[in-house]
Design a protein around this motif. Structure first.
Motif, short mmCIF file in Angstrom:
data_model
loop_
_atom_site.label_atom_id
_atom_site.label_comp_id
_atom_site.label_asym_id
_atom_site.label_seq_id
_atom_site.Cartn_x
_atom_site.Cartn_y
_atom_site.Cartn_z
N ASN A 572 35.36 39.46 35.46
CA ASN A 572 36.49 39.63 36.38
C ASN A 572 37.75 40.07 35.63
N VAL A 573 37.94 39.54 34.41
CA VAL A 573 39.08 39.96 33.60
C VAL A 573 38.99 41.44 33.28
N LEU A 574 37.81 41.89 32.87
CA LEU A 574 37.61 43.30 32.54
C LEU A 574 37.87 44.19 33.76
N ILE A 575 37.30 43.80 34.90
CA ILE A 575 37.54 44.56 36.13
C ILE A 575 39.01 44.50 36.52
N GLY A 576 39.62 43.32 36.33
CA GLY A 576 41.02 43.14 36.68
C GLY A 576 41.96 44.00 35.85
N ILE A 577 41.65 44.19 34.57
CA ILE A 577 42.49 45.04 33.71
C ILE A 577 42.41 46.49 34.18
N VAL A 578 41.21 46.95 34.55
CA VAL A 578 41.06 48.29 35.11
C VAL A 578 41.83 48.40 36.43
N TRP A 579 41.72 47.38 37.27
CA TRP A 579 42.43 47.32 38.55
C TRP A 579 43.93 47.40 38.34
N GLN A 580 44.44 46.59 37.41
CA GLN A 580 45.87 46.59 37.10
C GLN A 580 46.31 47.95 36.56
N SER A 581 45.51 48.53 35.66
CA SER A 581 45.85 49.83 35.06
C SER A 581 45.90 50.93 36.11
N SER A 582 45.00 50.87 37.10
CA SER A 582 45.00 51.90 38.15
C SER A 582 46.29 51.83 38.97
N MET A 583 46.83 50.62 39.15
CA MET A 583 48.09 50.47 39.91
C MET A 583 49.29 50.99 39.12
N ILE A 584 49.15 51.10 37.80
CA ILE A 584 50.24 51.63 36.98
C ILE A 584 50.19 53.15 36.94
N LEU A 602 43.39 56.20 42.68
CA LEU A 602 43.30 55.53 43.97
C LEU A 602 41.87 55.05 44.24
N VAL A 603 40.89 55.89 43.93
CA VAL A 603 39.49 55.51 44.13
C VAL A 603 39.13 54.32 43.24
N ILE A 604 39.59 54.35 41.98
CA ILE A 604 39.33 53.23 41.06
C ILE A 604 39.97 51.94 41.59
N PHE A 605 41.20 52.06 42.10
CA PHE A 605 41.89 50.89 42.67
C PHE A 605 41.10 50.31 43.84
N VAL A 606 40.62 51.17 44.74
CA VAL A 606 39.87 50.70 45.91
C VAL A 606 38.55 50.06 45.47
N ILE A 607 37.82 50.70 44.57
CA ILE A 607 36.52 50.18 44.13
C ILE A 607 36.69 48.82 43.44
N THR A 608 37.64 48.73 42.51
CA THR A 608 37.84 47.46 41.80
C THR A 608 38.35 46.37 42.75
N TRP A 616 35.79 37.49 42.79
CA TRP A 616 36.91 36.57 42.56
C TRP A 616 37.40 35.89 43.84
N LEU A 617 37.79 36.68 44.84
CA LEU A 617 38.41 36.11 46.04
C LEU A 617 37.46 35.16 46.78
N ASP A 618 36.21 35.56 46.93
CA ASP A 618 35.25 34.69 47.63
C ASP A 618 35.04 33.39 46.87
N LYS A 619 35.08 33.47 45.54
CA LYS A 619 34.92 32.27 44.70
C LYS A 619 36.14 31.35 44.87
N VAL A 620 37.35 31.93 44.93
CA VAL A 620 38.57 31.14 45.11
C VAL A 620 38.55 30.42 46.45
N ARG A 621 38.08 31.09 47.48
CA ARG A 621 38.06 30.49 48.82
C ARG A 621 37.19 29.24 48.88
N LYS A 622 36.24 29.13 47.96
CA LYS A 622 35.34 27.97 47.95
C LYS A 622 35.87 26.80 47.13
N ILE A 623 37.02 27.01 46.48
CA ILE A 623 37.58 25.95 45.63
C ILE A 623 37.97 24.74 46.48
#
Length: 625
Positions: A572-584, A602-608, A616-623
């Motif tokens: 998730n960290v690896l995917i998150g760094i790519v996600w963050q970088s796409s927003m920059i 934009l495509v990378i942002f949507v995919i990530t 990540w989000l589904d896992k957080v919802r179960k906390i």
């Protein structure tokens, strides 16, 4: 400065002051209410507040300068901090930190090492770290906002007594803005900080959109393409930086050669090494950690951290890229004509563009937005620093039994003391840069090893933490001393060579010495009491080397399970760094009219985003808190 722009700025300052004082009544119920908002503030407001606090003026000016000179790949310079520590916090650290149910980062240390002598030693060094950092940054803000206001406002505000100048114009402006910000911060605590920062975030976003819109429609694709090269647009890089600028702008290539970042591959490699350990170490005890501890629940701490990433980067880089586009077309030819660019301060690009190349009205909103950026960051430090003085030092060691009203008054006094000390240091302008560099290199550099080990290794104890922090700070301070005196060493000597190495390349040495101090302090003293470790592990549930503690816990409760989420968290960290970088890079590519790469980003942002929804989000919802 047009009257419209001045009116916008005055209206913004008055509105901020009104909002901050209006919500201040909620802060009078006790320390938890004052410093954490009573854990009753909605997570998305805290996320907006957290993002606003990271949107600072100095950082924006620096980012404008490096994007202008190095092009799109310059976003990786942010890895030096590293900016993706926010991704680590989002993926798992926010959950670990919030489960502690305490008020400050140093108080958290007691839940890890206990309340005996070694635990208190580690607790005290973190509290001191937090207070010194807050004072240092307030001093830096004092210096920065004075220069900023002097550039944009036309009046001479110097104050004289006879022939003696008591305050020059910069100091007078800085005092006025700091007094206004301090009033609502001290009056209302976290409630006022969050309320005003949400307002300030909205103003910054509007300013960013307007500047980006103006830059997009006022300058053509051809004008931009005549200045930048394909390599300037290229997000990828070789071991050594290729030529970024065309022949007509050769002086910018020469400037890059003198900046010390030519070996870009080595810089990025070391940034990745430092960033991994610095990010797992967790946020330093400052406003970022206070936002996590202020959330209602563990689940909302994770939501807040993810939301901070989502709302921060696109609007911020729209503003930065808009300023850079204007600078590329208007200022680049003028700067390239300068016979000597060596040593030029690229941070002047931001005020130059604002002063001379932004239309009336937009200029006022932009200045209000940048002023908001200063006030939000400043107020965040003013709220965070005194929490450590009152809760971790005064209440714990001097007056443990007092009324909530007494502690609130002590918090007001501590806030004024921190601001006063910071302002006092701010008058010594020549020392501010040195102080800030010492905080960011020495204090933060020495922070990493001990705070990395505290999460993952059960045997690591309070004395290990104390000596790990202290040894790292000592060697990092020595490095800083060498850097400040590098012109005094004989050329060719070992000291001369060491003093001219960029700080990032010395990080492994600082990290290694701090690790050695951590191991020696740990193995030359007794382990932390098993009951403390069991309580910590059962509550926080980190991954790492905790088998002896888990074995003891299973004797009491066989349902206790090991945290096996390391692989998923790192993915998730690896995917998150790519996600963050796409927003920059997305707003940067959009502003320079590179629509193909805009679409790719934009495509990378949507995919990530979709992937993180499931991982990540589904896992957080179960906390379950």
């Amino acid at each position: 400065m047009d009257i419209i722009d001045i009116s916008i700025i005055i209206a913004y300052v008055l509105l901020t002051l009104f909002v901050g004082i209006w919500v201040s009544k909620k802060a009078s119920k006790g320390l938890e209410s004052y410093f954490l908002g009573g854990n009753n503030i909605k997570w998305y407001f805290l996320g907006l507040s957290n993002g606003s606090g990271m949107f600072d003026v100095s950082g924006t000016a620096w980012m404008v300068g490096i994007l202008f000179l190095y092009g799109v790949k310059s976003f990786m310079f942010m890895w030096l901090w590293p900016i993706w520590n926010q991704i680590f916090v989002m993926m798992f650290l926010a959950v670990w930190i919030r489960r502690s149910n305490i008020m400050t980062g140093s108080e958290w240390i007691l839940t890890r090492f206990g309340d005996d002598k070694p635990g208190r030693a580690s607790h005290l060094i973190v509290a001191i770290f937090a207070v010194v950092a807050a004072v240092g940054f307030i001093a830096y803000f004092f210096e920065g906002v004075g220069k900023f206001m002097t550039v944009i406002l036309p009046w001479d505000m110097s104050l004289q007594f006879g022939d003696t100048v008591l305050f020059n114009s910069e100091q007078s402006y800085a005092l006025m803005i700091i007094i206004l910000t301090t009033i609502y911060t001290i009056k209302g605590g976290m409630f006022s900080v969050v309320a005003t920062e949400v307002l300030q975030y909205g103003i910054m976003v509007i300013a960013g959109i307007l500047v980006a819109g103006y830059a997009f429609f006022a300058f053509s694709d051809v004008e931009i393409s005549n200045v930048i090269t394909d390599e300037w647009r290229n997000v990828f890089f070789n071991w050594e930086l290729d030529t970024q600028w065309g022949a007509q702008f050769q002086k910018f290539n020469d400037l890059i050669d003198t900046e010390g970042y030519k070996m870009f591959g080595a810089l990025i490699g070391m940034s990745l090494f430092k960033g991994f350990f610095a990010s797992i170490a967790g946020p330093v005890p400052s406003f970022d950690m206070q936002r996590i501890l202020s959330t209602k629940s563990v689940k909302e701490a994770a939501y807040m951290s993810g939301f901070t990433n989502l709302i921060l980067f696109i609007p911020r880089y729209l503003l930065i890229a808009g300023i850079v586009v204007i600078a590329l077309v208007v200022l680049a030819p003028e700067m390239a004509a300068n016979p000597n660019l060596t040593g030029v301060d690229l941070e002047v690009i931001l005020p130059k563009v604002i002063n001379f190349h932004v239309p009336v009205g937009i200029k006022g909103l932009l200045l209000a937005g940048l002023l908001a950026a200063f006030m939000s960051t400043f107020s965040a430090f003013v709220n965070a620093g005194p929490a450590y003085i009152v809760n971790d030092i005064y209440k714990k060691y001097f007056k443990p039994e007092a009324t909530p009203k007494h502690y609130i008054k002590a918090s007001h006094i501590a806030s004024f003391a921190v601001v006063g000390l910071g302002v006092f240091m701010g008058f010594f302008a020549d020392s501010i840069n040195s102080l800030t560099l010492w905080i960011t290199s020495a204090l933060f550099g020495g922070y990493v090893a001990a705070n990395f080990l505290k999460w993952i290794w059960w045997r690591f104890n309070g004395w290990g933490y104390f000596w790990g922090m202290l040894s790292g700070l000592i060697v990092a301070s020595f490095q800083f001393f060498m850097d400040q005196n590098k012109d005094n060493f004989s050329e060719g000597s070992i000291l001369y060579e060491l003093s001219h190495i960029h700080a990032i390349y010395l990080f492994p040495i600082i990290f290694g010495v701090s690790l050695l101090g951590s191991f020696l302090g740990t193995f030359l003293s007794k382990p932390t009491d098993m009951n403390v470790l069991k309580a910590f592990y059962k509550n926080v549930r980190p991954w790492g080397w905790w088998r002896p503690v888990l074995t003891e816990l299973k004797k009491d409760d066989v349902t206790i399970e090991k945290n096996n989420h390391f692989s998923l968290d790192m993915l998730n960290v690896l995917i998150g760094i790519v996600w963050q970088s796409s927003m920059i890079v997305l707003p940067i590519y959009f502003m320079i009219r590179d629509y193909q790469n805009t679409l790719i980003a934009l495509v990378i942002f949507v995919i990530t985003s979709v992937i993180l929804k499931y991982t990540w989000l589904d896992k957080v919802r179960k906390i379950k808190d």
